[in-house]
Design a protein around this motif. Structure first.
Motif, PDB file in Angstrom:
ATOM      1  N   THR A 113       0.845  -1.194   0.000  1.00 52.62           N
ATOM      2  CA  THR A 113       0.000   0.000   0.000  1.00 52.62           C
ATOM      3  C   THR A 113       0.878   1.241   0.000  1.00 52.62           C
ATOM      4  N   ARG A 124      -8.799   9.677 -10.995  1.00 55.07           N
ATOM      5  CA  ARG A 124      -8.529   8.265 -10.714  1.00 55.07           C
ATOM      6  C   ARG A 124      -7.019   8.065 -10.722  1.00 55.07           C
ATOM      7  N   SER A 159      -7.320   2.970  -8.724  1.00 50.53           N
ATOM      8  CA  SER A 159      -8.151   3.199  -7.546  1.00 50.53           C
ATOM      9  C   SER A 159      -9.620   2.967  -7.874  1.00 50.53           C
ATOM     10  N   LYS A 160     -10.330   2.362  -6.949  1.00 50.18           N
ATOM     11  CA  LYS A 160     -11.741   2.043  -7.155  1.00 50.18           C
ATOM     12  C   LYS A 160     -12.642   3.218  -6.821  1.00 50.18           C
ATOM     13  N   THR A 163     -10.281  10.346  -6.385  1.00 50.09           N
ATOM     14  CA  THR A 163      -9.397  10.891  -5.381  1.00 50.09           C
ATOM     15  C   THR A 163     -10.068  11.986  -4.567  1.00 50.09           C
ATOM     16  N   ASN A 168      -4.445   9.714  -0.251  1.00 51.17           N
ATOM     17  CA  ASN A 168      -5.220   8.617  -0.831  1.00 51.17           C
ATOM     18  C   ASN A 168      -4.386   7.342  -0.712  1.00 51.17           C
ATOM     19  N   ILE A 170      -3.567   3.630  -1.787  1.00 49.25           N
ATOM     20  CA  ILE A 170      -3.744   2.760  -2.954  1.00 49.25           C
ATOM     21  C   ILE A 170      -2.996   1.458  -2.690  1.00 49.25           C
ATOM     22  N   CYS A 199       3.035   6.274  -9.041  1.00 54.24           N
ATOM     23  CA  CYS A 199       1.606   6.545  -9.179  1.00 54.24           C
ATOM     24  C   CYS A 199       1.384   7.688 -10.156  1.00 54.24           C
TER      25      CYS A 199
END
Length: 257
Positions: A113, A124, A159-160, A163, A168, A170, A199
């Motif tokens: 993570t 996103r 990401s589901k 933001t 955030n 992830i 990212c």
């Protein structure tokens, strides 16, 4: 100089600068006819390191022989008070400003993570992980096709949720067998190993929105874990019971767990 968005030109109170070095003029033109005899020059940012909106302040002279306190450069450093003229705002495209390792979420061979800080909400975020450093700073098209375009790709996730401005979390799913193969690890080795993560947001016109903007990205230490072992006694609905988490000696579980 580019300063944080809320900065007042000429102030000596400055947050840590995103762009600490002054931009020097290039292609200087003196007495331009269409400008009624005024002069002009171009200033170039050598690679933006983070996105966001910045205040642009101007200092008219780089001479260190200028009056004390007025020189643009003083003792080899920018003299912020000398940048008094506000010349506009600069918006550098991109959503992700920083990628960090969360203190309370140790990485494992199953997943890692990362904490992506966004300068705006509603986007996103994608994150990728690789077993090796890259030969060049990745761009969005390469990262979007991590499995074929990045050396030693281990995982790619989107990401589901959209933001939020700020932090955030992830999670990038990983395959332990693939990590062992890519890193050439002994099957029984429990020690930590390093992987690399980046990212980015999916709406990036020029593809230069991958963070961190380096060939090694965010270096993340991960370790192998053992499966959760449930208590072996029989229990009933509504009664408390215990779950035991078996882990190797390198895997640190903090109080937040």
């Amino acid at each position: 100089l580019l300063f944080p968005n809320h900065f007042q030109c000429g102030s000596d109170i400055v947050d840590p600068l995103m762009y600490p070095n002054p931009m020097t003029p290039t292609e200087v033109e003196l007495s331009v006819p269409e400008l009624d005899g005024l002069s002009r020059a171009q200033f170039k940012i050598e690679g933006a390191s983070i996105p966001g909106t910045f205040t642009m302040c101007y200092c008219a002279s780089f001479s260190t022989a200028a009056t004390e306190g007025i020189a643009c450069i003083k003792d080899g450093l920018p003299n912020y008070q000398a940048y008094r003229q506000f010349t506009g705002k600069v918006r550098i495209q991109g959503v992700v400003s920083t990628v960090l390792i969360p203190n309370s979420l140790p990485g494992s061979f199953e997943a890692v993570t990362v904490e992506a800080y966004a300068v705006m909400g509603g986007a996103r975020i994608h994150c990728v992980a690789t077993a090796r450093r890259q030969s060049a700073v990745p761009r969005v098209p390469q990262a979007m096709n991590c499995s074929t375009e990045m050396d030693g790709c281990l995982g790619h996730t989107r990401s589901k949720w959209v933001t939020v401005e700020g932090s955030n979390l992830i999670t990038i799913p990983l395959d332990p067998a693939q990590i062992i193969a890519e890193k050439g690890l002994p099957p029984t080795d429990e020690g930590p190993t390093t992987i690399y993560a980046w990212c980015f947001d999916e709406n990036c016109p020029d593809g230069r929105c991958v963070m961190p903007p380096s060939t090694s990205g965010l270096e993340v230490s991960i370790v192998r874990t053992l499966p959760v072992e449930p208590a072996r006694e029989t229990t009933i609905v509504g009664a408390p019971f215990t779950l035991y988490l078996r882990k190797n000696r390198f895997y640190e579980v903090t109080g937040s767990w």
